[in-house]
Enzyme design. Structure first.
Site, PDB file in Angstrom:
ATOM      1  N   ASP A 225      55.507  57.240 103.344  1.00  8.55           N
ATOM      2  CA  ASP A 225      56.809  57.534 102.712  1.00  8.55           C
ATOM      3  C   ASP A 225      57.757  57.909 103.502  1.00  8.55           C
ATOM      4  OD1 ASP A 225      58.726  57.843 100.120  1.00  8.55           O
ATOM      5  OD2 ASP A 225      56.931  57.653  98.985  1.00  8.55           O
ATOM      6  N   HIS A 299      61.653  53.506 101.089  1.00  7.61           N
ATOM      7  CA  HIS A 299      60.910  54.470 101.400  1.00  7.61           C
ATOM      8  C   HIS A 299      60.108  54.711 102.658  1.00  7.61           C
ATOM      9  CE1 HIS A 299      60.875  56.791  97.421  1.00  7.61           C
ATOM     10  NE2 HIS A 299      60.482  55.468  97.051  1.00  7.61           N
ATOM     11  N   GLU A 362      62.042  51.313  94.340  1.00  8.94           N
ATOM     12  CA  GLU A 362      63.200  52.347  94.848  1.00  8.94           C
ATOM     13  C   GLU A 362      63.943  51.914  96.004  1.00  8.94           C
ATOM     14  OE1 GLU A 362      62.246  56.269  92.138  1.00  8.94           O
ATOM     15  OE2 GLU A 362      61.093  56.027  94.149  1.00  8.94           O
TER      16      GLU A 362
END
Length: 797
Positions: A225, A299, A362
């Site tokens: 991440d 990410h 995301e």
């Protein structure tokens, strides 16, 4: 001989006593699909033999592991013998056997089993090693909780173990029953994020042990991440040389401080490939599949810090030191695809899992929108927008992973721009993504945040450790049904199961992780294993106390919010505060203190609602026979009593939302609270607070105290000025005080109680005007944004 006869006679009396006294003989979690109670018990003693076909190595390993655990925790020496070379003892009425028998009934599937317990035999039947393994997990839960302990005598053996004379070893009782069991869903998962905070191999193995006991079969390991790359990749050593290191970490919650505060401590951890192989091998012994997650295309900051050429701009980049979503993502160049394919190749060599998780969530499109390369690529590939560009990236990775004989899982954002042909969708932003994917005939794993995110609060936010936000008590986890009701039967078959997620932004230690996970993961285990028709929260709650004993023997730092007594308060007409405490059915004793001390079994016991005539800090805890059940309260619940308590007021400026302008939320005696992104008990205004409080009769007053929320990360500022005026008739007001306040005050978010003292005077009406600063002052997180005003309890003294 005489000693043995005396022992058998004493044992018989004790067995009868234990049987008569036992009210919860079956406390298995997750609840089996079918359980037929029977009278009697099977006695496990030195004379018990475990029979298993040695020719089946997997079964032999399961049986030997079971015997070793019992022997180690109790001192009983179970013998494991070869069933293939021993005449079957089923006709011998005096036999004392635990026997593993292969089952030819394929209707039970690979994970189903039969378990038959009589006073002479324990018979386990299954069609595959998985079924035998799950049968043994059930058998552990039919035995006393202490059999799961690491050391003999580590804790009480419980009411179902019969103490023998000192010269003889102990015995155990298994209540007689017939169980036929198999899971509702094929996918039963738990996730762990090790990017935000790293967890050792030892902790991972303990986590796998606990998952196995609860019959989970998939461990989703979130390895990369923005905040850290945690897996060694030989071809790209900078991923761990640079990408695993962040220079410092955010202190507290994301919004706790304005400006944000950092600890200044470097953070550097990752797993070597040998450690990865070790975990995968260990998980296989527990029949758990390990699914790695390599995040893309978003990410990606840890990867871009290591190899900035994979980005759309030149950087520089650094591993993120705080949480959130970042605009810098992978750029879809051929160099990036080569990198991702190389990484995934090494990952697939380490993980035999059919599934490889590639994230897909995301991913901001800001950089792609500005990138000349991306815009040209979109034109060349006839892509209409950046969502389709993301779908293009996912589809290319999908084709590559599929070419290796594997399948991808992606978060539900991979639906944007069109779903890749072979993708399995993990639905986290509610259930709609899962519904959409199932309707498209794609496999789905349900994990909606409102039911499955175990990084949310599970109790009173004032008592709980820092969490991400949101409320997810164990009862709500248990209430979840992974199959949406609006799917047709042909669509519902694509719901493979569900998963509990553990995101570790605010989970830094093993103890804290266990606190957040257990026992809510036990509720999730029943969600994914037990038939829907058999789910019953009251019955689950009945089984939990015994399960807590198991977790204690396994040295698990589980949460006890299940036992918490919930306080509620309301003002009374005479200006006091009435406090009511609501226990659960399994925590009948509530003790409380009003002097700030920690409650004990000797503290006043709650019987009926009690009245507070002055401001008081109340602490609450639940007990059973003097033994604490709930966490002992560390933080006071404060109730404020003043001349304003329970009095009506008029708001001349309407608050945000649909609150009425005449209510008791600002004078009800209850203070607000903050936890995660949650705010409780605070009334918010876009403009000024302009309130007139009616004390009901003339009173001598000399002070007003007001709680203001300082939460500048959300543009909620202290007022710039407060004006107090008084009146006898509610029409003509005389100024009592005007005071400037520091609207630009920064620091930690809090409810700040500001005192405003003035010359004592008689009045019935108090008017309070708190002036909103208008715009967020310079020096705060979002200067120039429209400011709000948050108001908590108002006191008049």
């Amino acid at each position: 001989m005489l000693t043995r006869l005396l022992f058998i006679a004493a044992l018989s009396l004790q067995l009868l006593s234990a049987h008569c006294q036992s009210t919860d003989r079956y406390t298995i979690i997750p609840r089996p699909a079918q359980l037929e109670p029977r009278v009697g018990e099977f006695i496990v003693s030195q004379h018990t033999t475990v029979m298993v076909p040695f020719a089946q190595a997997d079964l032999k390993a399961i049986a030997e592991s079971f015997a070793q655990q019992i022997n180690h925790s109790t001192g009983i020496s179970l013998m494991v013998r070869n069933l293939d070379k021993t005449p079957q003892s089923g006709q011998n009425a005096r036999a004392n056997l635990i026997q593993f028998l292969p089952l030819r009934d394929t209707t039970m599937g690979d994970e189903g089993y039969h378990l038959d317990v009589t006073p002479q035999f324990v018979t386990i039947e299954a069609a595959s090693p998985k079924g035998f393994f799950y049968a043994v997990q059930t058998l552990y839960q039919l035995l006393p909780p202490a059999v799961l302990g690491k050391e003999r005598g580590a804790s009480s053996m419980g009411s179902l173990i019969v103490p023998a004379p000192s010269s003889l070893p102990p015995v155990l009782l298994i209540p007689a029953c017939r169980i036929q069991d198999k899971p509702r869903y094929s996918y039963r998962g738990m996730n762990l994020d090790v990017s935000r905070h790293f967890f050792s191999v030892a902790f991972i193995k303990k986590y796998l042990d606990l998952m196995a006991l609860h019959k989970f079969n998939n461990f989703h390991w979130h390895l990369t991440d923005d905040q850290g790359w945690r897996i060694e990749i030989k071809k790209y050593p900078k991923l761990t040389q640079i990408g695993s290191r962040r220079r410092e970490t955010l202190v507290g919650h994301y919004d706790d401080f304005d400006p944000q505060v950092f600890d200044g401590k470097p953070y550097n951890e990752f797993y070597t490939q040998d450690e990865i192989r070790d975990v995968v091998r260990y998980a296989a012994t527990k029949y758990i599949n390990v699914i790695p997650e390599i995040e893309l295309p978003g990410h990606a900051l840890a990867a871009l810090a290591s190899y900035p050429e994979l980005a759309c701009t030149t950087g520089p980049y650094q591993v993120a030191t705080k949480w959130g979503v970042f605009d810098d993502v992978f750029c879809p160049t051929e160099k990036t695809f080569t990198f991702l394919q190389d990484v995934l190749t090494e990952v697939m060599e380490l993980f035999p899992s059919k599934y490889i998780h590639i994230g897909g969530d995301e991913c901001p499109k800001t950089v792609w929108h500005k990138s000349v390369f991306c815009q040209q690529l979109m034109k060349r590939e006839k892509l209409k927008n950046e969502n389709q560009l993301q779908s293009y990236i996912i589809t290319r990775i999908d084709k590559f992973v599929t070419s290796k004989g594997r399948r991808i899982i992606g978060w539900d954002e991979i639906l944007q721009g069109g779903l890749s042909p072979n993708a399995t969708v993990m639905s986290w932003r509610g259930i709609n993504g899962g519904i959409e994917a199932a309707k498209q005939h794609h496999d789905v794993i349900m994990t909606p945040g409102q039911f499955c995110y175990l990084n949310f609060y599970q109790g009173d936010i004032a008592q709980e450790p820092t969490a991400f936000g949101g409320s997810l008590p164990i009862a709500k986890v248990y209430s979840y049904d992974p199959t949406p009701a609006n799917l047709s039967p042909t669509e519902a078959v694509y719901i493979l199961g569900a998963q509990g997620n553990v995101w570790t932004e605010y989970i830094a230690t093993p103890d804290q992780a266990e606190y957040m996970i257990w026992p809510r993961a036990a509720a999730m285990a029943e969600v994914v294993w037990t038939p829907l028709a058999l789910k019953n929260y009251d019955d689950f709650a009945r089984r939990l106390p015994t399960h807590f004993e198991r977790l204690s023997n396994l040295n698990v730092n589980y949460a006890r919010t299940f036992y918490d007594a919930l306080p509620a308060a309301k003002p009374t007409p005479d200006g006091r505060v009435e406090v009511t405490l609501s226990p659960s059915n399994l925590s009948p004793e509530i003790h409380y203190t009003l002097d700030g001390s920690i409650p004990s079994g000797e503290s006043p016991r709650y019987e009926n609602p009690f009245m507070l005539a002055r401001s008081t800090k109340v602490r609450i805890a639940t007990f059973q026979n003097g033994k604490p059940l709930s966490q002992l309260a560390k933080i006071d619940k404060e109730y404020l009593v003043s001349k304003a308590t329970g009095k009506s007021y008029t708001l001349l400026n309407a608050p945000i939302g649909s609150r009425p302008d005449r209510n008791y939320s600002l004078t009800d005696g209850t203070t607000g609270g903050i936890g995660g992104y949650e705010i409780a008990g605070v009334v918010a205004f876009k403009n000024d607070l302009n309130a007139v409080i009616d004390l009901g009769k003339p009173e001598l007053v000399e002070s007003v105290r007001i709680g203001f929320l300082k939460y500048t990360a959300k543009n909620i500022c202290l007022p710039k000025q407060v004006e107090i005026s008084i009146s006898e008739d509610g029409k003509i007001f005389k100024p009592a005080l005007t005071a400037r306040t520091n609207a630009a005050e920064s620091g930690k978010r809090a409810v700040v109680r500001l005192p405003f003292d003035f010359t004592a005077t008689t009045a019935r009406y108090i008017r309070i005007i708190a002036r909103n600063v208008g715009r967020v002052p310079a020096g705060l997180r979002y200067p120039g944004k429209p400011a709000q005003l948050g108001v908590d309890e108002i006191e008049v003294r």
